[in-house]
Design an enzyme around this catalytic site. Sequence first.
Site, mmCIF file in Angstrom:
data_model
loop_
_atom_site.group_PDB
_atom_site.id
_atom_site.type_symbol
_atom_site.label_atom_id
_atom_site.label_comp_id
_atom_site.label_asym_id
_atom_site.label_seq_id
_atom_site.Cartn_x
_atom_site.Cartn_y
_atom_site.Cartn_z
ATOM 1 N N ALA A 227 -31.625 -22.057 -9.347
ATOM 2 C CA ALA A 227 -32.769 -22.484 -8.543
ATOM 3 C C ALA A 227 -33.277 -23.856 -8.987
ATOM 4 O O ALA A 227 -33.634 -24.694 -8.159
ATOM 5 C CB ALA A 227 -33.896 -21.455 -8.629
ATOM 6 N N GLU B 21 -38.370 -15.318 -8.339
ATOM 7 C CA GLU B 21 -38.684 -14.421 -9.455
ATOM 8 C C GLU B 21 -37.563 -14.445 -10.480
ATOM 9 O O GLU B 21 -36.439 -14.841 -10.205
ATOM 10 C CB GLU B 21 -38.921 -12.981 -8.960
ATOM 11 N N GLY C 88 -31.456 -14.335 -6.170
ATOM 12 C CA GLY C 88 -32.868 -14.367 -6.529
ATOM 13 C C GLY C 88 -33.278 -15.742 -7.017
ATOM 14 O O GLY C 88 -32.695 -16.754 -6.632
ATOM 15 N N GLU C 89 -34.294 -15.778 -7.862
ATOM 16 C CA GLU C 89 -34.846 -17.004 -8.451
ATOM 17 C C GLU C 89 -35.572 -17.886 -7.431
ATOM 18 O O GLU C 89 -36.244 -18.826 -7.803
ATOM 19 C CB GLU C 89 -33.746 -17.866 -9.108
ATOM 20 N N GLY C 90 -35.412 -17.610 -6.138
ATOM 21 C CA GLY C 90 -35.938 -18.497 -5.106
ATOM 22 C C GLY C 90 -34.858 -19.359 -4.480
ATOM 23 O O GLY C 90 -35.154 -20.273 -3.705
#
Length: 301
Positions: free
Chosen positions: A42, A115, A261-263
Site C-alpha cells: 500500500a 487496515e 488489504g492494507e488499502g
Amino acid sequence: LKNRALIAMCADNGVVEEGVTQTGQEVTAIVAENFLTCNTSAAIMCKKAGVDIFPIDIGMAADTKVPRYKTANGTANMTKGPAMTRMQALQAILTGIHQVKEKKEAGYKIIATGEMKDSGVEWIGEIPKNWNVQRLGDEPAEITGRGAGLTNEGLERKIHAIEKAIAVNRPKWDDPVDVLAKVGGFDLAGITGLYLGGAVYRIPIVVDGFISAVAALAAVRICEWVKDAMIVSHVSKEPGMQKILKELHMDAPLHADMCLGEGTGAVAYLPVLDLAAEVYGRMSTFSENDIEDYKELGEKE
C-alpha cells in the site's frame, strides 16, 4: 481530488490464540512500521499515486513507531468472551471520526481506508464473517475465506472459532456497536468511525476490500445516510464480498481479484477517479461545439 490520504488502522486480535493465522502478532508491528518507510504494498502504491499514508496504532499488542491512538493492546479472545467492552468499541469508533476531522483540517479532500492486523495480510474470522452469518443468512463455512492462504486444517479452526464466538457472546444483531464489541476488532471499529466521520465532515471515504466493506456495513447499520459519503473501489476475492456489497446496495467498479488489504484496492481506484474528474472538468459539451444536444431515443420507463 488533490490532497488525498490513506488511513490504515493497525490492530491485533486475541483470537489468534485459536490458531486461525499463519504467523504471530509480531508481524503486525513489523508491517505497520513498514508503512512509515514505504516498504509495504500500500505504501509503495501510495507514493506512485500521490497519496499520503497514515498508519494508526488503534490497538496493536506491541508499541511501535506508528502514531499511537491505542484503545488497548489488542482485543481479548472472542471465543472466551467479548473481544472488547462497549466503551472500548465506542472509543475506537470515535478515534476514526477524529482522524477524519484532523485530515479535513489539514486540507485533505478524499480518504482511502485500510487496515493491518494479525500476521500481516492474514484476515482472521471476526466480525466480517459473524455479521454475514446473521445478517445475510449464511453458514460460517460458506462465508469464511482462507485469507492469505490457510491450510484446510487452519480454515476449519477459523470456522470453529467463529461458531464458538457467536455461541459464547450472542451478539445483538440489531445493535452494531454490540456486534463490534463482542466479535469485532479495533481496526474494524476505527474504520467504521472513518465512514461516520466522512459523513459528518463531508469528505468522501473510499471503501477498500472485505474488512473495509464490513466496517462500511457497520457504519450504515448505525446511520443509513452515512452511505452517501462512501465510494466503493473493488470486489475483493474473499467469498463474502459480493454479499456485503449486495447488502449495501452498492457496486464496485474494479474486479481485480485482490485479497491483500492494507488499502491497496482503494488506492488503486484513486487514479481512475482522477481520470474521470479530468474528463468531467475539461471535455467540451455539444453546445460548445455547435452540435445539437443529445436526445435520449430509448423507450421511456
